[in-house]
Design an enzyme around this catalytic site. Sequence first.
Site, PDB file in Angstrom:
ATOM      1  N   GLU A  45       0.838  -1.198   0.000  1.00  0.00           N
ATOM      2  CA  GLU A  45       0.000   0.000   0.000  1.00  0.00           C
ATOM      3  C   GLU A  45       0.879   1.257   0.000  1.00  0.00           C
ATOM      4  O   GLU A  45       1.861   1.360   0.751  1.00  0.00           O
ATOM      5  CB  GLU A  45      -0.884  -0.025   1.256  1.00  0.00           C
ATOM      6  N   LYS A 117      -9.146   2.198  -2.297  1.00  0.00           N
ATOM      7  CA  LYS A 117      -9.412   1.640  -0.970  1.00  0.00           C
ATOM      8  C   LYS A 117     -10.826   1.972  -0.534  1.00  0.00           C
ATOM      9  O   LYS A 117     -11.262   3.134  -0.598  1.00  0.00           O
ATOM     10  CB  LYS A 117      -8.385   2.190   0.023  1.00  0.00           C
ATOM     11  N   CYS A 157      -5.323  -3.047   2.391  1.00  0.00           N
ATOM     12  CA  CYS A 157      -5.168  -3.073   3.849  1.00  0.00           C
ATOM     13  C   CYS A 157      -6.488  -3.237   4.600  1.00  0.00           C
ATOM     14  O   CYS A 157      -7.015  -4.326   4.710  1.00  0.00           O
ATOM     15  CB  CYS A 157      -4.403  -1.836   4.315  1.00  0.00           C
TER      16      CYS A 157
END
Length: 576
Positions: A45, A117, A157
């Site tokens: 990330e 994300k 994540c």
Amino acid sequence: MTLNLCIGLAQLNPVVGDLEGNSRQVLAAARQAATAGVQVLVAPELVLWGYPPRDLLLLPRLLRQQQQALDALAPALPDNIRVLMGVVTPLADGRDCPLYNSAALVGNGCWRMVAAKRLLPSYDVFDERRYFRAGRRPGLVEIPLAGQHLRLAVTICEDLWADPRHPRQPTYDCDPVAELIPLAPDVMVNLSASPFAVGKQALRRELAAAAAARLGCPVVYVNQVGGNDELVFDGNSFVVDPQGAVALQLPSTRPATRWVHLELPDGRLPRGRMAQPAGSPMVVTSPQEELWKVLVLGLGDYARKCGFRSAVLGLSGGVDSALVACVAAAALGSRRLRGLLMPSSFSSPGSVADARALAQLLGMATTTVPILPLMEAFAQALVPALGKDPDGVTAENLQSRIRGTLLMAMANQEGRLLLSTGNKSELAVGYCTLYGDMNGGLAVIGDLYKTDVYRLCRWLNSPMARQQRRAAGLPTRGPLIPEDILNKPPSAELHPNQKDSDILPDYDVLDPILKQLVEQHHTPDQLIATGEDPALVQHIWSLLRRAEFKRRQAPPALKVSGRAFGMGWRMPIATC
């Protein structure tokens, strides 16, 4: 028809804000992987920025540098590989938070964003809603490979942490993994920058295995490694098959590029198969060994990334400074480490001897500067202002501040990083002195309770630590920390026969209560209801609250617990 995929994991250690240097790391990993036939390489990330970039994301020039870095990286990659990597995507709609925390697919001379994300953490050390807008749709990209198409699900994540069968705080309005199920991906990847905390590695694997079972496909988890300020990222990237078995495990606390062959037949019942012996199976280490490695990595990276080549610390003959000295010797090398012994008239002969014995074992240089003449000079200078000699806590704090001034002078003169040696128990209850023993550029063990310090020291002295001691260039025979240091009662030695237990509960009593108050968010009433002594709990609670102004001025501490004093601790100073 079976699709044979060779997928790589690039576990990298980026420097925050060094977009050009981080891009070079990605290119080097891609070239290494391409020689082994890797078709898709996954990087962490925000790998171009380093995590967390914080307010660097507000600088337009760095956004332009990202564009330049990606434009240069795309044609430089080997022809036979594509790289999936964490980037920032600017949004030009004029709304708040004009960025996505996103993933870009780079290869064949070009690049494009393929996923944003979905879940933006804003708790503890995370503050992503300050900068980013949440993605609105599942991330799925089709990549042509040998006449077939790989359906690659992309999560970033926190997107992995919303499994309703593994409830976590906070709760989210969507479940990114569940939304991927009808899209029938062949493989799911997760680009992560997940800081270390004790016990977190097992939880990551548990969540990844649950996602693999829900999707019926392998999950590739790639985590950042390295220290960035007070956060330490442990790496420990891995691949799990749909049954949750670990097909590939990358090492802890060091960069690595590994790969695995996956057979993806019709019906998506894939089997993970290691590409080569270099892709090691899952390695289980003890909590103490993992903690040691993280502290060494965190200190080493903090010094390197901040431009320090050497360090200095005060050696008191106590357990805290002994452990910090060992970590520093492992991280920087004993020749780049210097200890300052500053005995007073209250220092026991044993403490001075113990400090010298430790320094000799480590092979680090020391200098002794007795502070009694300075104590007398300060006292004489203060008499006109105070009307008498300073006494009590004032006199004790003067000793600590004299020592802190001497250490800062050495750090300034020789360009060294000053290491604070205080622990979390002391910082919690204010058993420390502003502008004295709290001086420093980094608190190496500031997130370890006193009992944790003793536990780690005893592990370090045990045969179980021999391999780590050897790897760090430390002596491997016998105790590393003299047993006299571990066996003496803790004392600041600021007045005759002083012991910490004179004013604090024993650490075996204090630390469990502090842990519940600090890390588990328990109230005093909750602890009292479980049978804890009311007067004791209220006393500790009062000390914890009153010390907030000190913690606000403390150096950054390497975070190793679920809740540390630092960027994730946001208590007011003035409160009822």
